[in-house]
Scaffold this motif. Structure first.
Motif, PDB file in Angstrom:
ATOM      1  N   THR A 125       0.846  -1.196   0.000  1.00 42.86           N
ATOM      2  CA  THR A 125       0.000   0.000   0.000  1.00 42.86           C
ATOM      3  C   THR A 125       0.884   1.250   0.000  1.00 42.86           C
ATOM      4  OG1 THR A 125      -0.063   0.277   2.416  1.00 42.86           O
ATOM      5  CG2 THR A 125      -1.685  -1.233   1.442  1.00 42.86           C
ATOM      6  N   ASN A 126       0.222   2.399  -0.146  1.00 40.05           N
ATOM      7  CA  ASN A 126       0.955   3.638   0.073  1.00 40.05           C
ATOM      8  C   ASN A 126       1.232   3.781   1.579  1.00 40.05           C
ATOM      9  OD1 ASN A 126      -1.635   4.151   0.933  1.00 40.05           O
ATOM     10  ND2 ASN A 126      -1.681   6.255   0.191  1.00 40.05           N
ATOM     11  N   TRP A 127       1.954   4.813   1.941  1.00 41.36           N
ATOM     12  CA  TRP A 127       2.402   4.947   3.324  1.00 41.36           C
ATOM     13  C   TRP A 127       1.255   5.008   4.320  1.00 41.36           C
ATOM     14  CZ3 TRP A 127       6.841   3.933   5.410  1.00 41.36           C
ATOM     15  CH2 TRP A 127       7.093   4.339   6.713  1.00 41.36           C
ATOM     16  N   PHE A 128       0.142   5.607   3.883  1.00 41.11           N
ATOM     17  CA  PHE A 128      -1.001   5.776   4.785  1.00 41.11           C
ATOM     18  C   PHE A 128      -1.973   4.600   4.716  1.00 41.11           C
ATOM     19  CE2 PHE A 128       0.317   9.868   5.992  1.00 41.11           C
ATOM     20  CZ  PHE A 128       0.839  10.481   4.871  1.00 41.11           C
ATOM     21  N   ARG A 129      -1.596   3.592   3.975  1.00 36.54           N
ATOM     22  CA  ARG A 129      -2.385   2.355   3.882  1.00 36.54           C
ATOM     23  C   ARG A 129      -3.779   2.605   3.315  1.00 36.54           C
ATOM     24  NH1 ARG A 129       0.388   1.378   8.942  1.00 36.54           N
ATOM     25  NH2 ARG A 129       1.844  -0.364   8.720  1.00 36.54           N
ATOM     26  N   THR A 130      -3.904   3.578   2.442  1.00 38.08           N
ATOM     27  CA  THR A 130      -5.200   3.876   1.833  1.00 38.08           C
ATOM     28  C   THR A 130      -5.279   3.434   0.377  1.00 38.08           C
ATOM     29  OG1 THR A 130      -4.433   6.093   1.277  1.00 38.08           O
ATOM     30  CG2 THR A 130      -5.594   5.818   3.374  1.00 38.08           C
ATOM     31  N   LEU A 131      -4.131   3.205  -0.259  1.00 29.62           N
ATOM     32  CA  LEU A 131      -4.115   2.829  -1.671  1.00 29.62           C
ATOM     33  C   LEU A 131      -3.305   1.547  -1.836  1.00 29.62           C
ATOM     34  CD1 LEU A 131      -3.469   6.287  -3.396  1.00 29.62           C
ATOM     35  CD2 LEU A 131      -5.604   4.987  -3.367  1.00 29.62           C
ATOM     36  N   PRO A 132      -3.941   0.419  -2.110  1.00 30.56           N
ATOM     37  CA  PRO A 132      -3.192  -0.814  -2.327  1.00 30.56           C
ATOM     38  C   PRO A 132      -2.580  -0.860  -3.728  1.00 30.56           C
ATOM     39  CG  PRO A 132      -5.519  -1.233  -2.619  1.00 30.56           C
ATOM     40  CD  PRO A 132      -5.396   0.211  -2.183  1.00 30.56           C
ATOM     41  N   PHE A 133      -1.558  -1.657  -3.874  1.00 28.68           N
ATOM     42  CA  PHE A 133      -0.996  -1.890  -5.203  1.00 28.68           C
ATOM     43  C   PHE A 133      -0.578  -3.344  -5.343  1.00 28.68           C
ATOM     44  CE2 PHE A 133       3.419  -2.450  -4.188  1.00 28.68           C
ATOM     45  CZ  PHE A 133       3.647  -1.676  -3.060  1.00 28.68           C
ATOM     46  N   ASP A 134      -0.518  -3.771  -6.576  1.00 26.61           N
ATOM     47  CA  ASP A 134      -0.081  -5.116  -6.944  1.00 26.61           C
ATOM     48  C   ASP A 134       0.729  -4.939  -8.222  1.00 26.61           C
ATOM     49  OD1 ASP A 134      -1.832  -8.305  -7.585  1.00 26.61           O
ATOM     50  OD2 ASP A 134       0.293  -7.760  -7.608  1.00 26.61           O
ATOM     51  N   ALA A 135       2.046  -4.864  -8.061  1.00 29.42           N
ATOM     52  CA  ALA A 135       2.927  -4.504  -9.165  1.00 29.42           C
ATOM     53  C   ALA A 135       3.690  -5.699  -9.716  1.00 29.42           C
ATOM     54  CB  ALA A 135       3.906  -3.429  -8.706  1.00 29.42           C
ATOM     55  N   TRP A 136       3.970  -5.647 -11.011  1.00 31.94           N
ATOM     56  CA  TRP A 136       4.720  -6.710 -11.693  1.00 31.94           C
ATOM     57  C   TRP A 136       5.889  -6.120 -12.457  1.00 31.94           C
ATOM     58  CZ3 TRP A 136       3.650 -11.862 -11.162  1.00 31.94           C
ATOM     59  CH2 TRP A 136       2.433 -12.193 -10.571  1.00 31.94           C
ATOM     60  N   GLY A 137       6.975  -6.873 -12.494  1.00 27.91           N
ATOM     61  CA  GLY A 137       8.102  -6.512 -13.313  1.00 27.91           C
ATOM     62  C   GLY A 137       7.876  -6.922 -14.754  1.00 27.91           C
ATOM     63  N   GLN A 138       8.847  -6.584 -15.589  1.00 24.31           N
ATOM     64  CA  GLN A 138       8.716  -6.846 -17.024  1.00 24.31           C
ATOM     65  C   GLN A 138       9.082  -8.281 -17.392  1.00 24.31           C
ATOM     66  OE1 GLN A 138      11.244  -5.364 -15.613  1.00 24.31           O
ATOM     67  NE2 GLN A 138      13.114  -6.167 -16.550  1.00 24.31           N
ATOM     68  N   GLY A 139       9.706  -8.988 -16.469  1.00 23.44           N
ATOM     69  CA  GLY A 139      10.097 -10.373 -16.714  1.00 23.44           C
ATOM     70  C   GLY A 139      11.537 -10.491 -17.172  1.00 23.44           C
ATOM     71  N   THR A 140      12.162 -11.579 -16.767  1.00 23.32           N
ATOM     72  CA  THR A 140      13.527 -11.861 -17.192  1.00 23.32           C
ATOM     73  C   THR A 140      13.612 -13.339 -17.580  1.00 23.32           C
ATOM     74  OG1 THR A 140      15.869 -11.689 -16.584  1.00 23.32           O
ATOM     75  CG2 THR A 140      14.353 -12.336 -14.833  1.00 23.32           C
ATOM     76  N   GLN A 141      14.247 -13.611 -18.710  1.00 28.13           N
ATOM     77  CA  GLN A 141      14.293 -14.971 -19.244  1.00 28.13           C
ATOM     78  C   GLN A 141      15.369 -15.783 -18.539  1.00 28.13           C
ATOM     79  OE1 GLN A 141      12.373 -16.501 -21.824  1.00 28.13           O
ATOM     80  NE2 GLN A 141      13.432 -18.353 -21.081  1.00 28.13           N
ATOM     81  N   VAL A 142      15.004 -16.980 -18.127  1.00 32.89           N
ATOM     82  CA  VAL A 142      15.951 -17.965 -17.601  1.00 32.89           C
ATOM     83  C   VAL A 142      15.862 -19.192 -18.494  1.00 32.89           C
ATOM     84  CG1 VAL A 142      16.499 -19.502 -15.687  1.00 32.89           C
ATOM     85  CG2 VAL A 142      15.838 -17.125 -15.236  1.00 32.89           C
ATOM     86  N   THR A 143      16.995 -19.576 -19.066  1.00 32.86           N
ATOM     87  CA  THR A 143      17.048 -20.738 -19.946  1.00 32.86           C
ATOM     88  C   THR A 143      18.070 -21.723 -19.399  1.00 32.86           C
ATOM     89  OG1 THR A 143      16.474 -19.396 -21.864  1.00 32.86           O
ATOM     90  CG2 THR A 143      17.437 -21.564 -22.285  1.00 32.86           C
ATOM     91  N   VAL A 144      17.619 -22.950 -19.174  1.00 34.14           N
ATOM     92  CA  VAL A 144      18.494 -24.008 -18.662  1.00 34.14           C
ATOM     93  C   VAL A 144      18.580 -25.086 -19.733  1.00 34.14           C
ATOM     94  CG1 VAL A 144      18.962 -25.619 -16.788  1.00 34.14           C
ATOM     95  CG2 VAL A 144      17.673 -23.502 -16.343  1.00 34.14           C
ATOM     96  N   SER A 145      19.766 -25.240 -20.282  1.00 33.62           N
ATOM     97  CA  SER A 145      19.921 -26.172 -21.398  1.00 33.62           C
ATOM     98  C   SER A 145      21.377 -26.571 -21.536  1.00 33.62           C
ATOM     99  CB  SER A 145      19.429 -25.537 -22.692  1.00 33.62           C
ATOM    100  OG  SER A 145      19.668 -26.397 -23.802  1.00 33.62           O
TER     101      SER A 145
END
Length: 123
Positions: free
Chosen positions: A102-122
């Motif tokens: 949330t924001n500091w005053f706990r009045t606005l929640p958020f749910d944020a996502w990053g852009q993603g990063t590729q992991v390749t195991v091969s």
């Protein structure tokens, strides 16, 4: 608005290790992060939880990564890490960082996502 910036993905052979990092920053308000985590999405599959950590350092892992991956958090830096050891080809996916709070005053929640990063195991 909270932004998440991920780093640390790449290509690794089976049995190898990678460490992902995700830093949160806010442009318009000071925020409180309740939990941060990592999710992953392989081609043609849904996005699944990998690991989460709360502000109190309570962790949760997907069964498939228990004993191999470790999530940690630096609250002062608003950064979450994912240490991935003994990587397997089935760990190949785009890894997304997530933060809820949330924001500091706990009045606005958020749910944020990053852009993603590729992991390749091969080999």
């Amino acid at each position: 608005q909270v932004q998440l910036v991920e780093s640390g993905g790449g290509f690794v052979q089976p049995g190898g290790s990678l460490k992902l990092s995700c830093a949160a920053s806010g442009s318009t308000f000071t925020f409180r992060i309740n939990a941060m985590g990592w999710y992953r999405q392989a081609p043609g599959k849904q996005r699944d939880l990998v690991a989460t950590v709360t502000s109190g350092d309570r962790t949760n892992y997907a069964d498939s990564v228990k004993g191999r991956f470790t999530i940690s958090r630096d609250n002062a830096k608003n950064t979450v890490y994912l240490q991935m050891n003994s990587l397997k080809p089935e760990d190949t996916a785009v890894y997304y960082c997530n933060a809820v709070g949330t924001n500091w005053f706990r009045t606005l929640p958020f749910d944020a996502w990053g852009q993603g990063t590729q992991v390749t195991v091969s080999s």
